[in-house]
Design an enzyme around this catalytic site. Structure first.
Site, PDB file in Angstrom:
ATOM      1  N   HIS A  63     -14.054   8.179  -3.522  1.00 34.79           N
ATOM      2  CA  HIS A  63     -12.877   9.027  -3.302  1.00 34.79           C
ATOM      3  C   HIS A  63     -12.803  10.190  -4.286  1.00 34.79           C
ATOM      4  O   HIS A  63     -12.228  11.232  -3.971  1.00 34.79           O
ATOM      5  CB  HIS A  63     -11.594   8.197  -3.411  1.00 34.79           C
ATOM      6  CG  HIS A  63     -11.402   7.233  -2.289  1.00 34.79           C
ATOM      7  ND1 HIS A  63     -11.265   7.629  -0.976  1.00 34.79           N
ATOM      8  CD2 HIS A  63     -11.316   5.879  -2.286  1.00 34.79           C
ATOM      9  CE1 HIS A  63     -11.098   6.556  -0.203  1.00 34.79           C
ATOM     10  NE2 HIS A  63     -11.130   5.484  -0.973  1.00 34.79           N
ATOM     11  N   ASN A 122      -2.685   2.457  -0.793  1.00 35.55           N
ATOM     12  CA  ASN A 122      -2.522   3.119   0.503  1.00 35.55           C
ATOM     13  C   ASN A 122      -2.651   2.140   1.663  1.00 35.55           C
ATOM     14  O   ASN A 122      -1.943   2.250   2.673  1.00 35.55           O
ATOM     15  CB  ASN A 122      -3.525   4.269   0.663  1.00 35.55           C
ATOM     16  CG  ASN A 122      -4.958   3.848   0.426  1.00 35.55           C
ATOM     17  OD1 ASN A 122      -5.313   3.429  -0.686  1.00 35.55           O
ATOM     18  ND2 ASN A 122      -5.811   3.961   1.434  1.00 35.55           N
ATOM     19  N   ASP A 144      -3.867  -2.002  -3.098  1.00 31.12           N
ATOM     20  CA  ASP A 144      -4.606  -2.457  -1.930  1.00 31.12           C
ATOM     21  C   ASP A 144      -4.744  -3.966  -2.042  1.00 31.12           C
ATOM     22  O   ASP A 144      -5.838  -4.537  -2.099  1.00 31.12           O
ATOM     23  CB  ASP A 144      -5.963  -1.759  -1.800  1.00 31.12           C
ATOM     24  CG  ASP A 144      -5.830  -0.383  -1.132  1.00 31.12           C
ATOM     25  OD1 ASP A 144      -4.693   0.029  -0.810  1.00 31.12           O
ATOM     26  OD2 ASP A 144      -6.855   0.280  -0.938  1.00 31.12           O
ATOM     27  N   HIS A 171      -2.448   3.230  -8.303  1.00 27.86           N
ATOM     28  CA  HIS A 171      -3.542   2.851  -7.404  1.00 27.86           C
ATOM     29  C   HIS A 171      -4.646   3.902  -7.394  1.00 27.86           C
ATOM     30  O   HIS A 171      -5.835   3.570  -7.457  1.00 27.86           O
ATOM     31  CB  HIS A 171      -3.027   2.634  -5.988  1.00 27.86           C
ATOM     32  CG  HIS A 171      -4.109   2.309  -5.008  1.00 27.86           C
ATOM     33  ND1 HIS A 171      -4.896   1.176  -5.119  1.00 27.86           N
ATOM     34  CD2 HIS A 171      -4.577   2.982  -3.913  1.00 27.86           C
ATOM     35  CE1 HIS A 171      -5.787   1.153  -4.140  1.00 27.86           C
ATOM     36  NE2 HIS A 171      -5.620   2.239  -3.400  1.00 27.86           N
ATOM     37  N   TYR A 200      -5.718  -6.362   2.821  1.00 26.90           N
ATOM     38  CA  TYR A 200      -6.453  -5.542   3.800  1.00 26.90           C
ATOM     39  C   TYR A 200      -6.266  -6.106   5.202  1.00 26.90           C
ATOM     40  O   TYR A 200      -5.996  -7.288   5.369  1.00 26.90           O
ATOM     41  CB  TYR A 200      -7.950  -5.530   3.442  1.00 26.90           C
ATOM     42  CG  TYR A 200      -8.270  -4.600   2.317  1.00 26.90           C
ATOM     43  CD1 TYR A 200      -8.448  -3.241   2.544  1.00 26.90           C
ATOM     44  CD2 TYR A 200      -8.370  -5.061   1.013  1.00 26.90           C
ATOM     45  CE1 TYR A 200      -8.738  -2.371   1.515  1.00 26.90           C
ATOM     46  CE2 TYR A 200      -8.657  -4.198  -0.025  1.00 26.90           C
ATOM     47  CZ  TYR A 200      -8.847  -2.855   0.227  1.00 26.90           C
ATOM     48  OH  TYR A 200      -9.128  -1.991  -0.798  1.00 26.90           O
ATOM     49  N   HIS A 255      -8.465   1.856  -6.020  1.00 27.72           N
ATOM     50  CA  HIS A 255      -8.755   2.783  -4.924  1.00 27.72           C
ATOM     51  C   HIS A 255     -10.259   2.960  -4.704  1.00 27.72           C
ATOM     52  O   HIS A 255     -10.740   2.676  -3.616  1.00 27.72           O
ATOM     53  CB  HIS A 255      -8.075   4.123  -5.151  1.00 27.72           C
ATOM     54  CG  HIS A 255      -8.010   4.987  -3.924  1.00 27.72           C
ATOM     55  ND1 HIS A 255      -7.622   4.498  -2.689  1.00 27.72           N
ATOM     56  CD2 HIS A 255      -8.277   6.310  -3.730  1.00 27.72           C
ATOM     57  CE1 HIS A 255      -7.641   5.475  -1.800  1.00 27.72           C
ATOM     58  NE2 HIS A 255      -8.049   6.579  -2.403  1.00 27.72           N
ATOM     59  N   ASP A 256     -11.005   3.449  -5.681  1.00 26.78           N
ATOM     60  CA  ASP A 256     -12.461   3.440  -5.553  1.00 26.78           C
ATOM     61  C   ASP A 256     -12.959   2.028  -5.822  1.00 26.78           C
ATOM     62  O   ASP A 256     -12.612   1.421  -6.845  1.00 26.78           O
ATOM     63  CB  ASP A 256     -13.097   4.437  -6.517  1.00 26.78           C
ATOM     64  CG  ASP A 256     -13.305   5.797  -5.879  1.00 26.78           C
ATOM     65  OD1 ASP A 256     -13.531   5.843  -4.660  1.00 26.78           O
ATOM     66  OD2 ASP A 256     -13.236   6.813  -6.589  1.00 26.78           O
ATOM     67  N   HIS A 257     -13.801   1.520  -4.921  1.00 27.74           N
ATOM     68  CA  HIS A 257     -14.246   0.130  -4.987  1.00 27.74           C
ATOM     69  C   HIS A 257     -15.422   0.007  -5.949  1.00 27.74           C
ATOM     70  O   HIS A 257     -16.573  -0.230  -5.556  1.00 27.74           O
ATOM     71  CB  HIS A 257     -14.617  -0.367  -3.593  1.00 27.74           C
ATOM     72  CG  HIS A 257     -13.451  -0.430  -2.661  1.00 27.74           C
ATOM     73  ND1 HIS A 257     -13.519  -1.046  -1.429  1.00 27.74           N
ATOM     74  CD2 HIS A 257     -12.175   0.030  -2.780  1.00 27.74           C
ATOM     75  CE1 HIS A 257     -12.335  -0.944  -0.821  1.00 27.74           C
ATOM     76  NE2 HIS A 257     -11.509  -0.285  -1.623  1.00 27.74           N
TER      77      HIS A 257
END
Length: 355
Positions: free
Chosen positions: A231, A128, A90, A222, A93, A257-259
């Site tokens: 997620h 993603n 990612d 990711h 954005y 992926h998880d922030h």
């Protein structure tokens, strides 16, 4: 850039089609020179010391504290004399890059990570959100003409004594992006037919791990295998990729992926699951109450991670947006390691049955 490394790169596949075929994964070789390592032995001179930072989910043109995280990365990078940076995806954005000429590349990468210690190699995977734009733009060698630090392929290997790092393209594993994309459009060029792509990739990952004699085996993707963030676990990776990682004694699986930032120890293998997906926007308060077993650390703010390795020692550290250390963990490798692998049935054969 860490003075103990010279880049001996085989660039052959930079200039070929980015379409994935079943073949040996692209490999970059980093030749290590002597550094004073982090071994517990006083004055130990280590001929294979490695230090790098990990950041993910960052590309917002400096917003959501991305610039502040970058500044602290520059300070910690100088202190640790890092050899490179790993990006867990990612990268841009909300919808990746529109083309290889997209100004967002400079605005979110070159202009933000401008500090001296960060002027080194950036090894990146796609997330993603990157697949929502022109995914192949990030793989293009043209971006290296704009900023020579950038290196992104779908899947590849960085061989850097004492570690081997396998970067895996995890987005095509996730069923939701294909079956229920919630109105989003994904760039699946080079991925379809999907089943063949995943089958070939798993086969190549297993082959690389089976043949590896690295002291430390690291896999980067990711998506999380284990996560208590928003997620949560990625079930497709649990069923297809995780059995291979366990079979070949992988030490660390690193993802974004998880922030958030988190560290989870697997309860029945040596694997440490490390999430560094807090390079800009964080998700405060989004933490799952289920599957807490093995959780060592969780932080729902912005930050990044470092990893230092010698032939015998590993040290991970997580930092917040102010550069404060939030969590550390140390491991010790025996001088003689047992490189065991399952012979029959192959874990690859087990995993692809669920594709």
């Amino acid at each position: 850039m860490g003075i103990g490394f010279m880049l001996g790169i085989i660039y052959v596949l930079w200039f070929v089609s980015q379409k994935y075929v079943s073949a040996e994964l692209e490999r970059l070789d980093l030749k290590a020179q002597t550094k004073t390592g982090n071994s517990s032995s006083k004055g130990y001179q280590d001929y294979g010391f490695l230090s790098f930072l990990v950041v993910g989910d960052w590309g917002r043109k400096g917003a959501f504290n991305q610039s502040h995280v970058a500044f602290q990365m520059g300070k910690i990078g100088a202190k640790l004399d890092i050899d490179f940076v790993v990006s867990t995806g990612d990268n841009f954005y909300d919808n990746g890059l529109s083309s290889e000429h997209d100004h967002a590349f400079r605005q979110s990468f070159t202009n933000i990570y401008k500090y001296r210690s960060l002027q080194t190699h950036w090894f990146s995977v796609l997330g993603n959100h990157d697949y929502r734009g022109d995914a192949e733009a990030q793989l293009s060698p043209f971006l290296r003409q704009i900023d020579a630090r950038w290196f992104c392929l779908r899947s590849f290997i960085v061989n850097s004594e004492p570690a081997e790092i396998i970067f895996v393209d995890t987005t095509p594993f996730v069923n939701t992006y294909f079956l229920n994309p919630y109105g989003q459009t994904y760039d699946w060029r080079g991925v379809t037919p999907r089943r063949k792509y995943i089958t070939n990739l798993l086969k190549d990952v297993e082959s690389a791990l089976r043949e590896s004699r690295a002291k430390w085996k690291i896999v980067v993707g990711h998506h999380a295998i284990r996560s208590i963030g928003h997620h949560g676990d990625t079930e497709e990776l649990n069923s297809q990729l995780l059995p291979i990682l366990k079979a070949y004694d992988v030490d660390f699986y690193i993802n974004g992926h998880d922030h958030c930032l988190q560290h989870i120890s697997d309860t029945n293998s040596r694997i440490q699951f490390l999430t560094s997906g807090a390079g800009s926007r964080a998700w405060r308060g989004r933490m799952r109450k289920q599957k807490r077993k093995g959780v060592k650390f969780f932080y729902d703010g912005q930050g990044f991670m470092s990893l230092q390795l010698s032939r015998f020692d590993a040290r991970i550290a997580f930092y917040d947006v102010y550069g404060s250390v939030l969590h550390t963990w140390n491991a010790r490798k025996p001088s003689i390691d047992n490189f065991s692998a399952l012979k029959s049935p192959s874990p690859f054969e087990k995993s692809v049955a669920g594709v």
